[in-house]
Scaffold this motif. Structure first.
Motif, short mmCIF file in Angstrom:
data_model
loop_
_atom_site.label_atom_id
_atom_site.label_comp_id
_atom_site.label_asym_id
_atom_site.label_seq_id
_atom_site.Cartn_x
_atom_site.Cartn_y
_atom_site.Cartn_z
N SER A 2 61.00 58.81 43.78
CA SER A 2 60.48 57.51 44.20
C SER A 2 59.19 57.64 45.01
O SER A 2 59.16 57.49 46.23
CB SER A 2 61.54 56.75 45.01
OG SER A 2 61.20 55.37 45.07
N ALA A 54 60.01 52.98 43.95
CA ALA A 54 59.92 52.03 45.06
C ALA A 54 59.06 52.56 46.19
O ALA A 54 58.69 51.81 47.10
CB ALA A 54 61.33 51.72 45.58
N ALA A 101 65.01 49.92 44.50
CA ALA A 101 64.01 49.75 43.44
C ALA A 101 64.49 48.77 42.38
O ALA A 101 63.74 47.92 41.91
CB ALA A 101 63.71 51.11 42.80
N LEU A 107 54.18 46.16 43.81
CA LEU A 107 55.39 46.44 43.05
C LEU A 107 55.51 45.56 41.82
O LEU A 107 56.13 45.94 40.82
CB LEU A 107 56.63 46.28 43.94
CG LEU A 107 56.74 47.26 45.11
CD1 LEU A 107 58.07 47.06 45.83
CD2 LEU A 107 56.59 48.70 44.67
N LEU A 145 59.18 51.43 50.11
CA LEU A 145 59.83 50.13 50.30
C LEU A 145 60.99 50.25 51.29
O LEU A 145 61.79 51.18 51.22
CB LEU A 145 60.35 49.62 48.95
CG LEU A 145 61.07 48.26 48.96
CD1 LEU A 145 60.10 47.15 49.31
CD2 LEU A 145 61.73 48.01 47.62
N SER A 154 64.30 45.28 43.77
CA SER A 154 62.93 44.78 43.83
C SER A 154 62.43 44.36 42.46
O SER A 154 61.75 43.35 42.31
CB SER A 154 62.00 45.84 44.43
OG SER A 154 61.84 46.92 43.55
N SER A 168 60.90 52.05 38.18
CA SER A 168 61.85 51.99 39.30
C SER A 168 61.32 52.64 40.56
O SER A 168 62.00 52.62 41.59
CB SER A 168 63.17 52.65 38.90
OG SER A 168 63.82 51.90 37.89
#
Length: 397
Positions: free
Chosen positions: A129, A52, A5, A41, A55, A8, A50
């Motif tokens: 997440s 994600a 995260a 995102l 992902l 990204s 954060s």
């Protein structure tokens, strides 16, 4: 998961890429090189930035609108491992129980009209997440459940572009040690007790203070329409609420108490003392009594926010001698640049703003205006398109 995260976020800070019409079919895996993943995102901000989701996991497609069985949303959620869930076509799913969401999950309804009936999503028990975007969840006043329940030490959660309405219990909870949550571009409507940040399962109002004070929630660009109260109600935790639109609440708009720490800025409050009531004849409630709140409309506009601490004043005063509280009944507040339209009146002011931490992130904040209100009315909720407003990025550290 947190490393992915963070990576990204760093990569996306150099710019946003909006997908073309074929983006949904251009990628075999949900990686940052996939435009449909990157475009979503890139819109993250706030304490849940954060998150994600799925992902670097796998794409999974829901093909059945049944409650359970192969190809259903419940089935795709049951397996472990990071996954980015999409839908084969428009679906209305009549659920028979809450859906359990596991760590590392994205539920991505973009490109289709996805409606969940009667039950919603359970994001609990240390789940981490999760991203949920572009769904309608309509309780139809049938069950004592929540549209989205975030609880029991869950973290890094982003709920985005949802349409939530008509549950007997709340539409969103963030409670019991959960933290780092962003709620963005959500439409809340036709509901009584909308949203709660921390609840108090004890007569001792601060029995779980150490657990719940870690809660950090960002609420932005969301639309509260034809609700009754708790838009939101905040106790103990930390809230950054900006650029939200509250319109036609029947008792009060927002509520803060019990050393909640809140930055309340750039929100728009719209109400009239003489408008018609749009409530059902009665609201069934979790507590039991069925009620209608139409009689409160003539004075509701004066309560864009309840007076600081008011929601818990009676309980606080009734138990302070027994428990010897060392904490304040009131919330610590930083209040600025909110807009009041029609008969709506401001109900709170700064209170020990030095105790409210400055949010540690850049945002898409803008000064409140009637133009912003019109855009939120149009774009909040389960819209078919993404929000085409890139946020300002913090400089690389």
């Amino acid at each position: 998961m947190k490393i992915a995260a963070a990576l990204s976020t760093l990569l996306l800070s150099f710019g946003c890429f909006m997908p073309g019409a074929k983006a949904l079919n251009d990628c075999s895996l949900p990686t940052l090189s996939c435009p449909v993943v990157q475009s979503l995102l890139s819109q993250r901000e706030g304490y849940g930035r954060s998150a994600a989701g799925g992902l670097d996991g796998t794409f999974v497609t829901v093909t059945s609108a049944s409650d359970s069985g192969p190809g259903t949303l419940r089935d795709t959620l049951s397996g472990r491992g990071a996954k980015w869930i999409r839908f084969a076509n428009d679906m209305t799913i009549d659920l028979k129980s809450q859906l359990k969401v596991r760590s590392g999950t994205t539920i991505d309804g973009r490109g289709h009209t996805i409606i969940l009936h009667d039950y919603g999503l359970s994001i609990t028990d240390h789940t981490q997440s999760v991203i949920v975007t572009h769904l309608t969840i309509d309780g139809r006043f049938k069950t004592i459940a929540q549209a989205v329940n975030i609880a029991n030490f869950s973290s890094d959660i982003w709920v985005n572009h949802l349409d939530l309405s008509r549950f007997i219990d709340r539409l969103i909870n963030v409670k019991s040690g959960s933290t780092d949550v962003t709620i963005s571009w959500v439409k809340f409507h036709d509901h009584n007790k909308v949203m709660l940040i921390n609840n108090l399962p004890s007569k001792d109002l601060f029995a779980f203070y150490d657990r719940d004070k870690i809660a950090r929630v960002t609420l932005h660009h969301s639309y509260f329409l034809n609700t009754v109260q708790r838009n939101p109600r905040v106790q103990i935790g930390l809230l950054h609420a900006y650029n939200n639109l509250l319109e036609d609440w029947d008792v009060y708009g927002m509520s803060f108490s019990l050393e909640a720490r809140a930055t309340v800025e750039g929100n728009i409050f719209v109400n009239s003392t003489s408008r018609p009531c749009r409530e059902p004849s009665v609201f069934a409630t979790k507590e039991g009594p069925e009620m209608n709140y139409c009689k409160y409309i003539p004075r509701a506009a004066a309560n864009a926010q309840l007076p600081n601490g008011k929601a818990d004043e009676a309980n606080y005063n009734g138990t302070v001698d027994q428990y010897g509280y060392q904490h304040d009944m009131k919330a610590f507040l930083r209040v600025r640049e909110n807009l009041y339209v029609g008969d709506a009146l401001q109900g709170i002011d700064d209170y020990h703003p030095e105790k409210v931490p400055t949010p540690p992130y850049c945002t898409s904040y803008e000064a409140p205006s009637l133009g912003l209100a019109a855009r939120i009315r149009l774009e909040a909720g389960n819209t078919t398109q993404e929000t085409p407003h890139a946020i300002d990025r913090c400089p690389a550290q």
